[in-house]
Design an enzyme around this catalytic site. Structure first.
Site, short mmCIF file in Angstrom:
data_model
loop_
_atom_site.label_atom_id
_atom_site.label_comp_id
_atom_site.label_asym_id
_atom_site.label_seq_id
_atom_site.Cartn_x
_atom_site.Cartn_y
_atom_site.Cartn_z
N GLY A 68 0.82 -1.21 0.00
CA GLY A 68 0.00 0.00 0.00
C GLY A 68 0.85 1.25 0.00
N ASP A 69 0.19 2.37 0.29
CA ASP A 69 0.84 3.68 0.23
C ASP A 69 0.64 4.38 1.57
OD1 ASP A 69 1.59 6.27 -0.21
OD2 ASP A 69 0.34 6.58 -1.98
N HIS B 137 13.29 9.78 7.49
CA HIS B 137 14.40 10.57 6.92
C HIS B 137 14.31 10.67 5.39
CE1 HIS B 137 17.66 7.42 5.62
NE2 HIS B 137 16.48 6.95 5.40
C1 LIG Z 1 14.87 3.71 3.37
S1 LIG Z 1 13.79 2.34 3.10
C2 LIG Z 1 13.73 1.65 4.75
C3 LIG Z 1 13.29 0.23 4.75
C4 LIG Z 1 13.34 -0.47 6.10
N1 LIG Z 1 12.43 0.14 7.06
C5 LIG Z 1 14.75 -0.49 6.64
O1 LIG Z 1 15.03 0.18 7.63
O2 LIG Z 1 15.62 -1.16 6.05
C6 LIG Z 1 12.22 3.12 2.95
C7 LIG Z 1 11.06 2.16 2.65
O3 LIG Z 1 9.87 2.93 2.46
C8 LIG Z 1 9.13 2.30 1.40
N2 LIG Z 1 8.20 3.28 0.83
C9 LIG Z 1 8.51 4.37 0.08
N3 LIG Z 1 7.39 5.03 -0.26
C10 LIG Z 1 6.35 4.34 0.27
C11 LIG Z 1 4.93 4.54 0.27
N4 LIG Z 1 4.39 5.59 -0.34
N5 LIG Z 1 4.15 3.64 0.95
C12 LIG Z 1 4.72 2.57 1.57
N6 LIG Z 1 6.07 2.34 1.61
C13 LIG Z 1 6.86 3.22 0.97
C14 LIG Z 1 10.21 1.85 0.43
O4 LIG Z 1 9.73 0.88 -0.47
C15 LIG Z 1 11.28 1.34 1.39
O5 LIG Z 1 11.11 -0.03 1.66
#
Ligand SMILES: C[S@@+](CC[C@H](N)C(=O)[O-])C[C@H]1O[C@@H](n2cnc3c(N)ncnc32)[C@H](O)[C@@H]1O
Length: 331
Positions: A221-222, A241
């Site tokens: 989802g988003d 961040h």
């Molecule tokens: C920097 S990564 C961190 C992932 C994990 N929490 C970690 O610490 O390794 C940011 C995560 O946010 C997810 N993400 C980005 N935009 C998103 C959205 N609109 N809805 C849900 N997840 C999202 C990305 O797919 C990614 O897995």
């Protein structure tokens, strides 16, 4: 000893070192050197490279201690190059590759980001980073592997630092590969979990990239639209961040709305310190600026952000790794 001008020149050549590392990771040179010393010619023929060109990259990296040139054109592994082996679970090679492709190219346009405060990535690639990854599955899978790479030690430390004994349902918001949730669930057999991410993140978690995930609901989802309701702990590790204050507030407000009245929001981040100490976080902060449009924040900046979202900072837990857990509750 380097003169000040030489030190600045070396820093100015940082791009060469970064790309040299990317090349040897892509050619799996550290794997080829695992059992024996090899000549540049042998390494080149195994990886499909030009022997002279590869020799020159190896010579540069050997001068930085990444390999050792034991006799002319013959190379051996070192402690540093051993860390680049592709079969090391969670080793840094995936992160080196990921950061030195699209993110690296965005840095060629850093002056644009500095002038405008906008992401160079979006100007260059025509879409925000995570939307672009949605359309590029191979790079999205590498991104998730890179997140595991860069999280080594941090996921264990976060899972150990917080007392989940009174919680029942933990929602990992933007949990990607799922390693943090997997570790939390393994330590707390009474908990159930929900993993929310974009489809590529969920796919990597379902494929087991972050470890086993029983008692888990997967939600593709988003988080700007909504987060799953009814959790008593919402955890966001290295998610806030990625976003500016406006976007970060949307995510936090969605967590505030979805959580049980006595729930908690845990933001796991590297808090940026004052002063001019060397800190990897200062590199990541500029990556956030140029690539995704986010920022690393200080403790007062996180406290302010929470206040704008109906939350208050309750406490900050320092962990055994270079990451802290900011615990927020309903204001
Ligand atoms: C920097 S990564 C961190 C992932 C994990 N929490 C970690 O610490 O390794 C940011 C995560 O946010 C997810 N993400 C980005 N935009 C998103 C959205 N609109 N809805 C849900 N997840 C999202 C990305 O797919 C990614 O897995």
């Amino acid at each position: 000893m380097f003169t000040p001008a030489q030190q600045i020149l070396r820093m100015g050549f940082g791009f060469a070192l970064a790309q040299a590392l990317r090349v040897v990771v892509e050619l799996k040179i550290a794997d080829a050197l695992a059992g024996a010393e090899r000549t540049a010619e042998e390494l080149a023929s195994a990886g499909g490279a030009n022997p002279d060109a590869l020799y020159r990259v190896m010579r540069l990296l050997a001068s930085e201690g990444v390999f050792r040139e034991v006799s002319p054109r013959l190379f051996a592994q070192t402690e540093l190059s051993a860390a680049l082996r592709s079969d090391l679970p969670g080793g840094p090679s995936d992160f080196v590759r990921m950061i030195n492709t699209e993110a690296y190219r965005s840095f060629g346009d850093l002056p644009y980001s500095i002038k405008t405060g906008r992401t160079a990535f979006e100007r260059l690639f025509g879409a925000p980073r995570f939307e672009w990854l949605d359309a590029h599955p191979e790079q999205a899978a590498l991104f998730q592997r890179a997140m595991v790479s860069v999280s080594q030690g941090a996921n264990e430390a976060v899972a150990a630092a917080y007392d989940f004994s009174t919680a029942r349902r933990v929602v990992d918001v933007g949990g990607g590969h799922g390693q943090l949730l997997s570790l939390i669930l393994r330590r707390n057999s009474h908990l159930s979990g929900v993993l929310l991410d974009r489809p590529a993140g969920i796919a990597s978690a379902k494929a087991g990239l972050g470890g086993p995930l029983s008692r888990t609901e997967f939600v593709a989802g988003d988080f700007f639209e909504a987060v799953p309701r009814g959790g008593d702990v919402y955890i966001l590790k290295r998610v806030i961040h990625d976003w500016d204050d406006g976007r970060a507030s949307l995510i936090l407000r969605n967590c505030r709305e979805a959580m049980t009245p006595d729930g908690s929001v845990l933001v796991a981040e590297r808090i940026i310190g004052e002063g001019d100490d060397q800190d990897l976080n200062k590199y990541l902060d500029i990556v956030m600026l140029a690539v995704v449009g986010g920022k690393e924040r200080s403790k007062p900046e996180y406290a302010d952000l929470f206040l704008h979202c109906g939350l208050r900072l309750d406490r900050v837990i320092d962990t055994s790794a270079d990451i802290s857990v900011l615990v927020a509750r309903a204001a």
